[in-house]
Design a protein around this motif. Structure first.
Motif, PDB file in Angstrom:
ATOM      1  N   ALA A   1       7.980  -2.277   8.147  1.00  0.00           N
ATOM      2  CA  ALA A   1       7.507  -2.062   6.769  1.00  0.00           C
ATOM      3  C   ALA A   1       7.196  -0.591   6.517  1.00  0.00           C
ATOM      4  N   ILE A   2       6.596   0.080   7.494  1.00  0.00           N
ATOM      5  CA  ILE A   2       6.305   1.521   7.354  1.00  0.00           C
ATOM      6  C   ILE A   2       7.616   2.297   7.257  1.00  0.00           C
ATOM      7  N   ALA A   3       8.567   1.935   8.125  1.00  0.00           N
ATOM      8  CA  ALA A   3       9.876   2.604   8.097  1.00  0.00           C
ATOM      9  C   ALA A   3      10.542   2.421   6.741  1.00  0.00           C
ATOM     10  N   GLN A   4      10.510   1.184   6.249  1.00  0.00           N
ATOM     11  CA  GLN A   4      11.182   0.908   4.974  1.00  0.00           C
ATOM     12  C   GLN A   4      10.508   1.644   3.827  1.00  0.00           C
ATOM     13  N   ALA A   5       9.188   1.801   3.907  1.00  0.00           N
ATOM     14  CA  ALA A   5       8.479   2.523   2.836  1.00  0.00           C
ATOM     15  C   ALA A   5       8.938   3.976   2.783  1.00  0.00           C
ATOM     16  N   PHE A   6       9.154   4.573   3.965  1.00  0.00           N
ATOM     17  CA  PHE A   6       9.654   5.959   3.971  1.00  0.00           C
ATOM     18  C   PHE A   6      11.097   5.991   3.449  1.00  0.00           C
ATOM     19  N   ILE A   7      11.904   5.004   3.846  1.00  0.00           N
ATOM     20  CA  ILE A   7      13.308   4.956   3.382  1.00  0.00           C
ATOM     21  C   ILE A   7      13.358   4.841   1.862  1.00  0.00           C
ATOM     22  N   ASP A   8      12.447   4.016   1.311  1.00  0.00           N
ATOM     23  CA  ASP A   8      12.441   3.771  -0.148  1.00  0.00           C
ATOM     24  C   ASP A   8      11.812   4.907  -0.945  1.00  0.00           C
ATOM     25  N   ALA A   9      11.050   5.768  -0.267  1.00  0.00           N
ATOM     26  CA  ALA A   9      10.293   6.801  -1.009  1.00  0.00           C
ATOM     27  C   ALA A   9      11.234   7.877  -1.559  1.00  0.00           C
ATOM     28  N   ALA A  10      10.826   8.440  -2.680  1.00  0.00           N
ATOM     29  CA  ALA A  10      11.590   9.565  -3.245  1.00  0.00           C
ATOM     30  C   ALA A  10      11.219  10.831  -2.472  1.00  0.00           C
ATOM     31  N   PRO A  11      12.188  11.743  -2.301  1.00  0.00           N
ATOM     32  CA  PRO A  11      11.848  13.006  -1.636  1.00  0.00           C
ATOM     33  C   PRO A  11      10.871  13.814  -2.482  1.00  0.00           C
ATOM     34  N   ARG A  12      10.036  14.634  -1.808  1.00  0.00           N
ATOM     35  CA  ARG A  12       9.098  15.507  -2.559  1.00  0.00           C
ATOM     36  C   ARG A  12       9.250  16.933  -2.056  1.00  0.00           C
ATOM     37  N   PRO A  13       8.992  17.887  -2.957  1.00  0.00           N
ATOM     38  CA  PRO A  13       9.129  19.292  -2.553  1.00  0.00           C
ATOM     39  C   PRO A  13       8.051  19.666  -1.556  1.00  0.00           C
ATOM     40  N   ARG A  14       8.316  20.718  -0.747  1.00  0.00           N
ATOM     41  CA  ARG A  14       7.291  21.184   0.197  1.00  0.00           C
ATOM     42  C   ARG A  14       6.058  21.619  -0.583  1.00  0.00           C
TER      43      ARG A  14
ATOM     44  N   PHE B   1       0.827  -1.213   0.000  1.00  0.00           N
ATOM     45  CA  PHE B   1       0.000   0.000   0.000  1.00  0.00           C
ATOM     46  C   PHE B   1       0.861   1.263   0.000  1.00  0.00           C
ATOM     47  N   LEU B   2       1.817   1.335   0.904  1.00  0.00           N
ATOM     48  CA  LEU B   2       2.598   2.568   1.049  1.00  0.00           C
ATOM     49  C   LEU B   2       3.534   2.784  -0.136  1.00  0.00           C
ATOM     50  N   ASP B   3       4.036   1.711  -0.732  1.00  0.00           N
ATOM     51  CA  ASP B   3       4.894   1.901  -1.920  1.00  0.00           C
ATOM     52  C   ASP B   3       4.140   2.686  -2.981  1.00  0.00           C
ATOM     53  N   VAL B   4       2.875   2.340  -3.175  1.00  0.00           N
ATOM     54  CA  VAL B   4       2.073   3.061  -4.190  1.00  0.00           C
ATOM     55  C   VAL B   4       1.749   4.467  -3.694  1.00  0.00           C
ATOM     56  N   ALA B   5       1.299   4.565  -2.465  1.00  0.00           N
ATOM     57  CA  ALA B   5       0.911   5.893  -1.946  1.00  0.00           C
ATOM     58  C   ALA B   5       2.087   6.859  -2.017  1.00  0.00           C
ATOM     59  N   LEU B   6       3.258   6.390  -1.619  1.00  0.00           N
ATOM     60  CA  LEU B   6       4.425   7.282  -1.561  1.00  0.00           C
ATOM     61  C   LEU B   6       5.095   7.442  -2.922  1.00  0.00           C
ATOM     62  N   ASP B   7       4.773   6.572  -3.857  1.00  0.00           N
ATOM     63  CA  ASP B   7       5.291   6.778  -5.224  1.00  0.00           C
ATOM     64  C   ASP B   7       4.668   8.016  -5.864  1.00  0.00           C
ATOM     65  N   ASN B   8       3.524   8.430  -5.335  1.00  0.00           N
ATOM     66  CA  ASN B   8       2.900   9.656  -5.881  1.00  0.00           C
ATOM     67  C   ASN B   8       3.463  10.855  -5.118  1.00  0.00           C
ATOM     68  N   PRO B   9       4.120  11.778  -5.796  1.00  0.00           N
ATOM     69  CA  PRO B   9       4.792  12.886  -5.094  1.00  0.00           C
ATOM     70  C   PRO B   9       3.822  13.830  -4.384  1.00  0.00           C
ATOM     71  N   ALA B  10       2.508  13.689  -4.659  1.00  0.00           N
ATOM     72  CA  ALA B  10       1.536  14.578  -4.000  1.00  0.00           C
ATOM     73  C   ALA B  10       1.085  14.023  -2.655  1.00  0.00           C
TER      74      ALA B  10
END
Ligand code: G3I
Length: 377
Positions: A358-371, A301-310
């Motif tokens: 798993a939540i921690a790893q999802a944040f680690i794997d996520a791309a940074p997003r602008p403010r 779930f989080l991989d998809v959610a965090l793949d979206n930069p919004a």
């Protein structure tokens, strides 16, 4: 199963060395999230926050944002037409400020948990403008009180209900709709914007995450509603996706969810995951296996959610199984007697679970997003 899913489940099964991961994933979730421009936080309540020091220590350590689980709703805030009671919500907002945490506001307008006097007045022979004021006075009073202290408001909660039979799938079997029609949503958002221009304004919904016919019907109705609101110039900044997930009952398809997120963000809206928990009902009798399964579901779930930069906020609906609503008697589908939901990152003894990894790893794997800046989703 993609690489992350495999790693998450094997790590959680203790099959991988917990060296590098343990170090990185021991970092507070709020830090791992903030490093990528995301806020991580949890819902809370004064009983636990000020009555359970072990729990409060985890909240202080892990959460960068708080939301009141039940003490920010109208039944608690306005028990009588001429009486507000902000004591509990004030104490949570003050706690967040003391700990450098942001706040989500939940919720300014909901068909549920309204005080009985409100329903009575909505059904009375009061003139329409007076009934409209019943909504707008509450929104402006509450949003105005916390002006500058609430980063995100759930202005309207759960407006979609195709089961109510309305052609466009709106939730219509309630007194707010009966009197104000769909325009109650416009009124609530415009009033909230005027009361606190600094807050990001969200419409919050559940049952829009899974690849099931019912969730598809809700997503369809929701996208139509968001389109109408944008067309009418309603000042909405984002969609809150509650994410009360049931991995054993509802199929989750990453592509279906990713497509939906893009349909929302293509409207210029941002995404907040607002009430995330993973109900392990329906799984094996082995809690360890259920923990591994919930962790894998969180990764998917989080991989998809965090793949979206919004996507800029991820809130779990509680941080420990000790206080999950799923186990409480207020759950819509109460747990069998004595059962405890294993739906949150920490267990009833406040120990981290594979879900937290798993939540921690999802944040680690996520791309940074602008403010986030309003207007540029
Ligand atoms: O703490 C009091 C207790 O002192 C009192 O004796 C008891 C008697 O009613 O009430 C207790 O408060 C209850 C509270 O949960 C804390 O457990 C409220 O009655 C009860 O209504 C409240 O239920 C909450 C529910 O929303 C309604 O507000 C749940 O905790 C909360 O998890 C749930 O959250 C909702 C979101 O707002 C919207 N999305 C779905 C989500 C789950 O239903």
């Amino acid at each position: 199963m993609d690489r992350r899913l495999f790693l998450a489940s094997t790590l959680c099964a203790g099959l991988l060395p917990d060296t590098a991961w343990a170090a990185k994933t021991d970092t507070p979730l709020k830090k791992l999230a903030a490093d990528k421009g995301v806020r991580y936080g949890t819902s809370t309540g004064t009983h636990a926050l000020f009555g359970d020091p072990g729990y409060a220590a985890i909240v202080a350590q892990q959460a960068g944002m708080l939301v009141s689980e039940y003490q920010g709703k109208r039944a608690q805030l306005q028990p009588a037409p001429d009486r507000y009671d902000f004591a509990a919500l004030d104490s949570i907002v003050a706690y967040a400020q003391r700990h450098g945490m942001a706040m989500r506001g939940h919720t300014l307008c909901w068909y549920s948990t309204n005080p009985p006097w409100l329903d009575a007045q909505m059904k009375s022979d009061l003139a329409l403008p007076a009934k409209q004021k019943l909504l707008t006075d509450f929104v402006s009073t509450v949003a105005g009180r916390y002006r500058g202290r609430i980063a995100e408001w759930d202005v309207v909660n759960e407006p979609i209900e195709p089961g109510d039979g309305w052609p466009l799938g709106m939730r219509t079997r309630n007194n707010i709709w009966a009197v104000l029609t769909e325009r109650y949503i416009d009124m609530a958002f415009h009033t909230a914007r005027a009361a606190d221009p600094s807050a990001a304004l969200f419409l919050n919904e559940y049952g829009i995450e899974a690849a099931t016919p019912w969730n598809e019907r809700k997503r369809h109705a929701l996208l139509l509603l968001l389109g109408r609101l944008k067309q009418r110039g309603v000042p909405i900044d984002g969609l809150g996706i509650q994410a009360h997930l049931r991995p054993y009952k509802d199929k989750f398809d990453q592509q279906v969810f990713a497509t939906f997120l893009k349909q929302v963000t293509d409207m210029g809206l941002r995404i907040s995951i607002t009430e995330m928990d993973f109900s392990d009902r329906g799984g094996s009798n082995d809690p360890q296996q259920r923990d591994i399964d919930m962790a894998a579901a969180a990764t998917a779930f989080l991989d998809v959610a965090l793949d979206n930069p919004a996507t800029r906020t991820v809130m779990s609906w509680g941080v420990t199984d000790r206080y999950s609503w799923l186990t409480s008697r207020f759950a819509s589908d109460p747990w069998p007697k004595g059962g405890v939901a294993r739906a949150l990152p920490y267990d009833v003894n406040l120990k981290p679970k594979p879900l937290r990894t798993a939540i921690a790893q999802a944040f680690i794997d996520a791309a940074p997003r602008p403010r986030w800046r309003r207007g540029a989703a």
